[in-house]
Design an enzyme around this catalytic site. Structure first.
Site, PDB file in Angstrom:
ATOM      1  N   GLU A  96       4.984  -7.960  11.093  1.00 43.15           N
ATOM      2  CA  GLU A  96       4.751  -7.921   9.785  1.00 43.15           C
ATOM      3  C   GLU A  96       3.692  -7.243   9.308  1.00 43.15           C
ATOM      4  OE1 GLU A  96       3.201 -11.699   6.759  1.00 43.15           O
ATOM      5  OE2 GLU A  96       3.768 -12.183   8.645  1.00 43.15           O
ATOM      6  N   TYR A 144       6.559   9.431 -13.872  1.00 40.61           N
ATOM      7  CA  TYR A 144       5.724  10.475 -14.295  1.00 40.61           C
ATOM      8  C   TYR A 144       6.210  11.559 -15.188  1.00 40.61           C
ATOM      9  CZ  TYR A 144       1.643   8.314 -12.006  1.00 40.61           C
ATOM     10  OH  TYR A 144       0.790   7.541 -11.635  1.00 40.61           O
ATOM     11  N   ASP A 183       3.725 -14.023  10.689  1.00 40.45           N
ATOM     12  CA  ASP A 183       2.851 -15.115  10.599  1.00 40.45           C
ATOM     13  C   ASP A 183       3.647 -16.424  10.401  1.00 40.45           C
ATOM     14  OD1 ASP A 183       0.390 -13.737  10.658  1.00 40.45           O
ATOM     15  OD2 ASP A 183       0.141 -13.681   8.363  1.00 40.45           O
TER      16      ASP A 183
END
Length: 316
Positions: free
Chosen positions: A133, A48, A197
Protein backbone atom coordinates in the site's frame (compact mmCIF):
# COMPACT_ATOMS: atom_id res chain seq x y z
CA UNK A 1 -22.35 -4.19 -18.22
CA UNK A 2 -25.32 -4.90 -15.96
CA UNK A 3 -28.71 -4.11 -17.45
CA UNK A 4 -30.24 -2.40 -14.41
CA UNK A 5 -27.46 0.13 -13.73
CA UNK A 6 -28.26 3.83 -13.65
CA UNK A 7 -27.74 5.84 -16.82
CA UNK A 8 -27.80 9.53 -17.62
CA UNK A 9 -28.70 11.37 -20.80
CA UNK A 10 -26.85 14.33 -22.27
CA UNK A 11 -28.89 16.37 -24.71
CA UNK A 12 -27.56 18.62 -27.45
CA UNK A 13 -30.60 20.95 -27.32
CA UNK A 14 -30.72 21.55 -23.57
CA UNK A 15 -29.16 24.73 -22.12
CA UNK A 16 -27.87 22.74 -19.15
CA UNK A 17 -26.25 20.05 -21.29
CA UNK A 18 -25.06 22.02 -24.28
CA UNK A 19 -21.55 22.74 -22.93
CA UNK A 20 -21.02 19.16 -21.77
CA UNK A 21 -22.24 17.89 -25.15
CA UNK A 22 -19.80 20.22 -26.93
CA UNK A 23 -16.92 19.07 -24.71
CA UNK A 24 -17.74 15.43 -25.46
CA UNK A 25 -17.56 16.19 -29.20
CA UNK A 26 -14.27 18.03 -28.74
CA UNK A 27 -12.69 15.10 -26.86
CA UNK A 28 -14.13 12.62 -29.39
CA UNK A 29 -12.39 14.67 -32.07
CA UNK A 30 -9.10 14.41 -30.15
CA UNK A 31 -9.58 10.65 -29.73
CA UNK A 32 -10.25 10.27 -33.46
CA UNK A 33 -6.96 12.02 -34.28
CA UNK A 34 -5.05 9.86 -31.78
CA UNK A 35 -6.46 6.63 -33.19
CA UNK A 36 -5.93 7.72 -36.82
CA UNK A 37 -2.29 8.66 -36.17
CA UNK A 38 -1.69 5.67 -33.81
CA UNK A 39 -0.42 8.00 -31.10
CA UNK A 40 -1.27 8.22 -27.40
CA UNK A 41 -1.99 11.01 -24.96
CA UNK A 42 -2.57 11.21 -21.21
CA UNK A 43 -5.70 12.72 -19.68
CA UNK A 44 -3.48 15.55 -18.51
CA UNK A 45 -2.29 16.18 -22.10
CA UNK A 46 -5.90 16.53 -23.24
CA UNK A 47 -6.75 18.93 -20.43
CA UNK A 48 -3.84 21.21 -21.38
CA UNK A 49 -4.94 21.41 -25.05
CA UNK A 50 -7.51 23.95 -23.80
CA UNK A 51 -7.40 24.26 -20.01
CA UNK A 52 -9.59 27.39 -20.00
CA UNK A 53 -12.35 25.65 -21.93
CA UNK A 54 -12.33 22.50 -19.77
CA UNK A 55 -12.01 24.43 -16.50
CA UNK A 56 -10.47 21.58 -14.49
CA UNK A 57 -9.03 18.08 -14.89
CA UNK A 58 -12.08 16.36 -13.35
CA UNK A 59 -14.28 17.54 -16.25
CA UNK A 60 -11.94 15.82 -18.73
CA UNK A 61 -11.69 12.65 -16.60
CA UNK A 62 -15.47 12.32 -16.32
CA UNK A 63 -16.06 12.86 -20.03
CA UNK A 64 -13.41 10.27 -20.95
CA UNK A 65 -15.11 7.77 -18.62
CA UNK A 66 -18.48 8.59 -20.21
CA UNK A 67 -17.10 8.05 -23.73
CA UNK A 68 -15.44 4.79 -22.70
CA UNK A 69 -18.71 3.59 -21.16
CA UNK A 70 -20.82 4.82 -24.09
CA UNK A 71 -18.66 3.10 -26.72
CA UNK A 72 -18.18 0.03 -24.46
CA UNK A 73 -14.42 -0.03 -24.98
CA UNK A 74 -11.59 0.30 -22.44
CA UNK A 75 -9.85 3.65 -22.21
CA UNK A 76 -6.70 2.18 -23.78
CA UNK A 77 -8.67 1.59 -27.01
CA UNK A 78 -9.31 5.34 -27.11
CA UNK A 79 -5.50 5.83 -27.05
CA UNK A 80 -5.80 7.72 -23.76
CA UNK A 81 -3.38 6.79 -20.99
CA UNK A 82 -3.27 7.63 -17.31
CA UNK A 83 -0.15 9.24 -15.93
CA UNK A 84 1.70 6.48 -14.11
CA UNK A 85 1.94 6.83 -10.35
CA UNK A 86 3.15 3.36 -9.41
CA UNK A 87 6.54 1.73 -8.86
CA UNK A 88 7.62 -1.85 -9.49
CA UNK A 89 10.66 -3.80 -8.33
CA UNK A 90 11.85 -7.38 -8.19
CA UNK A 91 12.36 -10.33 -10.49
CA UNK A 92 10.86 -9.05 -13.74
CA UNK A 93 12.07 -8.04 -17.20
CA UNK A 94 10.02 -6.80 -20.15
CA UNK A 95 10.14 -4.68 -23.30
CA UNK A 96 8.17 -1.43 -23.70
CA UNK A 97 6.17 -0.80 -26.88
CA UNK A 98 8.93 1.51 -28.20
CA UNK A 99 11.56 -1.24 -27.76
CA UNK A 100 13.02 -0.04 -24.44
CA UNK A 101 14.22 -2.98 -22.32
CA UNK A 102 13.21 -2.69 -18.67
CA UNK A 103 14.91 -4.64 -15.87
CA UNK A 104 13.17 -4.38 -12.49
CA UNK A 105 15.76 -6.51 -10.66
CA UNK A 106 17.89 -3.51 -9.76
CA UNK A 107 18.08 -2.15 -6.22
CA UNK A 108 15.95 0.85 -7.19
CA UNK A 109 12.32 0.70 -8.29
CA UNK A 110 11.12 1.31 -11.86
CA UNK A 111 8.10 3.54 -12.66
CA UNK A 112 5.06 1.63 -13.87
CA UNK A 113 4.63 2.04 -17.62
CA UNK A 114 2.02 4.49 -18.95
CA UNK A 115 1.14 1.96 -21.66
CA UNK A 116 0.62 -1.41 -20.00
CA UNK A 117 -1.07 -2.80 -23.11
CA UNK A 118 2.11 -2.19 -25.10
CA UNK A 119 4.61 -4.03 -22.86
CA UNK A 120 5.69 -7.47 -24.09
CA UNK A 121 8.18 -10.32 -23.55
CA UNK A 122 7.60 -10.43 -19.80
CA UNK A 123 10.06 -12.75 -18.04
CA UNK A 124 10.18 -13.66 -14.33
CA UNK A 125 11.16 -16.38 -11.89
CA UNK A 126 9.05 -14.77 -9.16
CA UNK A 127 7.18 -17.05 -6.77
CA UNK A 128 4.64 -14.38 -5.81
CA UNK A 129 3.54 -10.76 -6.34
CA UNK A 130 3.23 -8.42 -3.36
CA UNK A 131 1.06 -5.29 -3.59
CA UNK A 132 2.35 -2.81 -1.00
CA UNK A 133 0.00 0.00 0.00
CA UNK A 134 2.59 2.56 1.07
CA UNK A 135 5.64 3.86 -0.71
CA UNK A 136 7.53 4.15 2.63
CA UNK A 137 6.97 0.43 3.36
CA UNK A 138 7.87 -0.46 -0.23
CA UNK A 139 11.16 1.48 0.07
CA UNK A 140 11.92 -0.16 3.41
CA UNK A 141 11.49 -3.63 1.87
CA UNK A 142 13.78 -2.59 -0.97
CA UNK A 143 16.41 -1.35 1.51
CA UNK A 144 16.18 -4.67 3.37
CA UNK A 145 16.73 -6.53 0.05
CA UNK A 146 13.47 -8.42 0.66
CA UNK A 147 13.01 -9.51 -2.98
CA UNK A 148 16.26 -11.49 -2.94
CA UNK A 149 16.42 -12.63 0.70
CA UNK A 150 12.96 -14.18 0.82
CA UNK A 151 12.57 -15.76 -2.62
CA UNK A 152 12.30 -14.28 -6.10
CA UNK A 153 9.26 -12.00 -6.07
CA UNK A 154 7.76 -8.86 -7.59
CA UNK A 155 6.62 -5.84 -5.54
CA UNK A 156 4.25 -3.12 -6.75
CA UNK A 157 3.18 0.12 -5.06
CA UNK A 158 1.57 3.45 -5.92
CA UNK A 159 3.79 6.43 -5.11
CA UNK A 160 3.81 8.48 -1.93
CA UNK A 161 2.22 11.51 -3.66
CA UNK A 162 -0.79 9.37 -4.47
CA UNK A 163 -1.10 8.20 -0.90
CA UNK A 164 -1.07 11.71 0.52
CA UNK A 165 -4.51 11.86 -1.09
CA UNK A 166 -5.51 8.67 0.70
CA UNK A 167 -4.98 10.37 4.02
CA UNK A 168 -7.79 12.72 3.04
CA UNK A 169 -9.99 9.74 2.26
CA UNK A 170 -9.71 10.19 -1.51
CA UNK A 171 -7.05 7.67 -2.49
CA UNK A 172 -7.71 4.77 -4.84
CA UNK A 173 -5.15 2.67 -6.76
CA UNK A 174 -4.28 4.30 -10.07
CA UNK A 175 -5.36 2.66 -13.32
CA UNK A 176 -1.90 1.70 -14.63
CA UNK A 177 -0.90 -0.05 -11.40
CA UNK A 178 -4.16 -2.01 -11.49
CA UNK A 179 -3.61 -2.88 -15.16
CA UNK A 180 -0.07 -4.06 -14.40
CA UNK A 181 -1.19 -6.30 -11.52
CA UNK A 182 -3.87 -7.77 -13.81
CA UNK A 183 -1.36 -8.33 -16.64
CA UNK A 184 1.15 -10.04 -14.32
CA UNK A 185 -1.60 -12.31 -12.98
CA UNK A 186 -2.88 -13.17 -16.46
CA UNK A 187 0.66 -13.88 -17.71
CA UNK A 188 2.20 -15.82 -14.82
CA UNK A 189 -0.66 -16.92 -12.50
CA UNK A 190 1.57 -16.59 -9.45
CA UNK A 191 0.04 -15.92 -5.99
CA UNK A 192 -0.85 -12.27 -5.41
CA UNK A 193 -0.79 -10.87 -1.86
CA UNK A 194 -1.69 -7.44 -0.49
CA UNK A 195 0.11 -5.67 2.34
CA UNK A 196 -2.00 -2.77 3.63
CA UNK A 197 -2.62 -0.82 6.83
CA UNK A 198 -5.08 -2.37 9.30
CA UNK A 199 -7.57 0.42 8.66
CA UNK A 200 -10.74 0.84 6.54
CA UNK A 201 -8.90 2.73 3.80
CA UNK A 202 -6.27 -0.02 3.48
CA UNK A 203 -9.08 -2.58 3.16
CA UNK A 204 -10.81 -0.38 0.56
CA UNK A 205 -7.64 -0.23 -1.55
CA UNK A 206 -7.29 -4.03 -1.40
CA UNK A 207 -10.95 -4.44 -2.40
CA UNK A 208 -10.44 -2.23 -5.45
CA UNK A 209 -7.60 -4.47 -6.69
CA UNK A 210 -9.66 -7.60 -5.99
CA UNK A 211 -13.24 -6.56 -6.84
CA UNK A 212 -13.00 -3.18 -8.61
CA UNK A 213 -14.26 0.33 -7.92
CA UNK A 214 -17.63 1.98 -8.52
CA UNK A 215 -16.09 4.62 -10.79
CA UNK A 216 -14.58 2.01 -13.13
CA UNK A 217 -17.19 -0.72 -12.61
CA UNK A 218 -17.90 -0.90 -16.35
CA UNK A 219 -14.30 -2.06 -16.89
CA UNK A 220 -13.90 -4.24 -13.78
CA UNK A 221 -13.30 -7.44 -15.80
CA UNK A 222 -10.16 -5.86 -17.29
CA UNK A 223 -8.81 -4.50 -13.99
CA UNK A 224 -9.51 -6.94 -11.16
CA UNK A 225 -7.65 -9.97 -9.81
CA UNK A 226 -10.11 -12.02 -7.71
CA UNK A 227 -7.27 -14.31 -6.57
CA UNK A 228 -5.67 -11.58 -4.38
CA UNK A 229 -5.16 -12.63 -0.75
CA UNK A 230 -5.00 -10.39 2.33
CA UNK A 231 -1.55 -11.01 3.83
CA UNK A 232 -1.50 -8.23 6.42
CA UNK A 233 -1.55 -6.18 8.43
CA UNK A 234 -4.51 -8.12 9.89
CA UNK A 235 -6.41 -6.61 12.84
CA UNK A 236 -6.00 -9.97 14.62
CA UNK A 237 -2.20 -9.62 14.27
CA UNK A 238 -2.29 -6.59 16.56
CA UNK A 239 -3.37 -8.67 19.55
CA UNK A 240 -1.40 -11.76 18.54
CA UNK A 241 1.87 -9.83 18.37
CA UNK A 242 1.15 -7.78 21.50
CA UNK A 243 1.54 -4.50 19.66
CA UNK A 244 1.13 -1.83 22.38
CA UNK A 245 -1.92 0.42 22.35
CA UNK A 246 0.35 3.47 22.27
CA UNK A 247 1.28 2.64 18.65
CA UNK A 248 -2.36 2.29 17.55
CA UNK A 249 -4.65 5.06 16.25
CA UNK A 250 -8.28 5.57 17.37
CA UNK A 251 -10.79 5.19 14.54
CA UNK A 252 -12.60 8.35 13.47
CA UNK A 253 -16.29 8.65 12.55
CA UNK A 254 -15.25 8.64 8.90
CA UNK A 255 -13.28 5.43 9.47
CA UNK A 256 -16.32 3.80 11.08
CA UNK A 257 -18.58 4.90 8.22
CA UNK A 258 -16.12 3.48 5.68
CA UNK A 259 -15.88 0.19 7.58
CA UNK A 260 -19.68 -0.10 7.85
CA UNK A 261 -19.96 0.61 4.12
CA UNK A 262 -17.51 -2.17 3.23
CA UNK A 263 -19.23 -4.66 5.54
CA UNK A 264 -22.52 -4.08 3.66
CA UNK A 265 -21.06 -4.99 0.27
CA UNK A 266 -22.29 -8.27 -1.25
CA UNK A 267 -18.81 -9.69 -1.86
CA UNK A 268 -17.96 -9.50 1.86
CA UNK A 269 -20.56 -12.22 2.52
CA UNK A 270 -18.35 -14.55 0.45
CA UNK A 271 -15.33 -13.64 2.61
CA UNK A 272 -16.16 -14.73 6.21
CA UNK A 273 -12.51 -14.42 7.33
CA UNK A 274 -12.32 -10.87 5.97
CA UNK A 275 -15.58 -10.05 7.76
CA UNK A 276 -14.21 -11.44 11.01
CA UNK A 277 -11.08 -9.26 10.77
CA UNK A 278 -13.17 -6.17 10.05
CA UNK A 279 -15.40 -6.94 13.02
CA UNK A 280 -12.30 -7.22 15.24
CA UNK A 281 -11.30 -3.76 14.02
CA UNK A 282 -14.79 -2.36 14.61
CA UNK A 283 -15.00 -3.80 18.13
CA UNK A 284 -11.58 -2.46 19.14
CA UNK A 285 -12.27 0.95 17.55
CA UNK A 286 -8.53 1.10 16.82
CA UNK A 287 -6.53 0.98 13.60
CA UNK A 288 -2.84 0.41 12.91
CA UNK A 289 -0.34 1.31 10.23
CA UNK A 290 2.15 -1.24 8.92
CA UNK A 291 4.87 0.85 10.59
CA UNK A 292 3.49 -0.25 14.00
CA UNK A 293 5.53 -3.43 13.51
CA UNK A 294 8.74 -1.42 13.89
CA UNK A 295 7.97 -1.33 17.64
CA UNK A 296 9.07 -4.99 17.70
CA UNK A 297 12.23 -4.26 15.69
CA UNK A 298 13.21 -2.00 12.81
CA UNK A 299 13.38 -4.89 10.31
CA UNK A 300 10.64 -7.05 11.84
CA UNK A 301 8.44 -6.71 8.73
CA UNK A 302 11.02 -8.10 6.27
CA UNK A 303 12.90 -10.42 8.64
CA UNK A 304 10.07 -12.09 10.60
CA UNK A 305 6.53 -10.98 9.76
CA UNK A 306 6.42 -11.48 5.98
CA UNK A 307 8.66 -14.62 5.85
CA UNK A 308 6.52 -16.35 8.51
CA UNK A 309 3.27 -15.33 6.83
CA UNK A 310 4.43 -16.59 3.45
CA UNK A 311 5.96 -19.81 4.82
CA UNK A 312 3.08 -20.86 7.05
CA UNK A 313 0.12 -19.54 5.04
CA UNK A 314 -0.84 -16.58 7.22
CA UNK A 315 -3.13 -14.98 4.64
CA UNK A 316 -6.90 -14.92 4.16
Amino acid sequence: MISHCTTRKIKSDSPKSVKNFALILKILSTIYKLVQSNTYATKRDIYYTDSQLFGNQTVVDNIINDISCMLKVPRRSLHILSTSKGLIAGNLRYIEEDGTKVNCTCATAVPVSSNIQGIRNLITDAKFLLIVEKDATFQRLLDDNFCNKMSPCIMVTPTSVFYHLKLKGKGVPDLNTRLLVKKLWDTFHIPVFSLVDADPHGIEIMCIYKYGSMAMSFEAHNLTVPAIRWLGLLPSDIKRLNIPKSTLIPMTKRDQMKLDSILKRPYVTCQPFWRKEMEIMGDSKMKAEIQALTFLSSDYLSRVYLPNKLKFGGWI
